[in-house]
Motif scaffolding. Sequence first.
Motif, PDB file in Angstrom:
ATOM      1  N   GLU A  56      40.703  44.520  51.116  1.00 40.72           N
ATOM      2  CA  GLU A  56      40.021  44.343  49.832  1.00 40.72           C
ATOM      3  C   GLU A  56      40.898  44.801  48.682  1.00 40.72           C
ATOM      4  O   GLU A  56      40.976  44.135  47.646  1.00 40.72           O
ATOM      5  N   MET A  59      43.576  42.258  48.103  1.00 40.25           N
ATOM      6  CA  MET A  59      43.044  41.078  47.416  1.00 40.25           C
ATOM      7  C   MET A  59      42.897  41.337  45.922  1.00 40.25           C
ATOM      8  O   MET A  59      43.229  40.492  45.102  1.00 40.25           O
ATOM      9  N   VAL A  60      42.401  42.515  45.575  1.00 41.10           N
ATOM     10  CA  VAL A  60      42.229  42.861  44.164  1.00 41.10           C
ATOM     11  C   VAL A  60      43.600  42.927  43.494  1.00 41.10           C
ATOM     12  O   VAL A  60      43.788  42.408  42.392  1.00 41.10           O
ATOM     13  N   ALA A  62      46.328  41.384  44.452  1.00 38.44           N
ATOM     14  CA  ALA A  62      46.903  40.044  44.409  1.00 38.44           C
ATOM     15  C   ALA A  62      46.310  39.218  43.274  1.00 38.44           C
ATOM     16  O   ALA A  62      47.001  38.402  42.668  1.00 38.44           O
ATOM     17  N   ARG A  63      45.054  39.437  42.982  1.00 40.53           N
ATOM     18  CA  ARG A  63      44.412  38.711  41.889  1.00 40.53           C
ATOM     19  C   ARG A  63      44.790  39.282  40.535  1.00 40.53           C
ATOM     20  O   ARG A  63      44.524  38.684  39.509  1.00 40.53           O
ATOM     21  N   GLY A  64      45.351  40.488  40.544  1.00 37.19           N
ATOM     22  CA  GLY A  64      45.774  41.099  39.294  1.00 37.19           C
ATOM     23  C   GLY A  64      44.631  41.649  38.477  1.00 37.19           C
ATOM     24  O   GLY A  64      44.744  41.814  37.285  1.00 37.19           O
ATOM     25  N   SER A  65      43.518  41.910  39.115  1.00 35.87           N
ATOM     26  CA  SER A  65      42.375  42.446  38.381  1.00 35.87           C
ATOM     27  C   SER A  65      42.007  43.806  38.934  1.00 35.87           C
ATOM     28  O   SER A  65      42.413  44.184  40.021  1.00 35.87           O
ATOM     29  N   SER A  67      39.303  46.647  40.312  1.00 37.44           N
ATOM     30  CA  SER A  67      38.132  46.576  41.167  1.00 37.44           C
ATOM     31  C   SER A  67      36.882  46.612  40.293  1.00 37.44           C
ATOM     32  O   SER A  67      36.885  47.202  39.219  1.00 37.44           O
TER      33      SER A  67
END
Length: 143
Positions: A56, A59-60, A62-65, A67
Amino acid sequence: MDARDTELKKELNASLQARRELGEEYESALVDSFLEKVDQRIDGAVERRVRRQMAEQQMVAARGSRSPRPTDSWGERFGFGIVSLVLAIPLSGIGGGVAHLPGLLVTWAGIVGVNAFQAVRTHPELFRGRRDRGSSKDGDWQE
């Protein structure tokens, strides 16, 4: 009870049955064996959780955002407003008593500033212009 619990229960019953058959001299070995199985089960569960949390986080990242932040509840906002107003009374008295009208104005500017900061923190879209709110050329008002 899920399948893992019934499996563990079967293991415990098997260990107890083996103790009855083998006698008390093997009791510590049987308990150690059962505890080893419980440890393996716990280690597996912890490892799965850690892997899931790491995935998780990746993924956060990788998305550049960031949590997701828990949203502020209505009660928290209401409480902040009440506390702000309650504290405004003595602060107004102190500011007005020490520096008269300029002190009162500075006090209320600070109170408004703290509340505005809280509003922006909880609802960043409040102080954006209409263009920034997502209105497009093809808005809802067109026929």
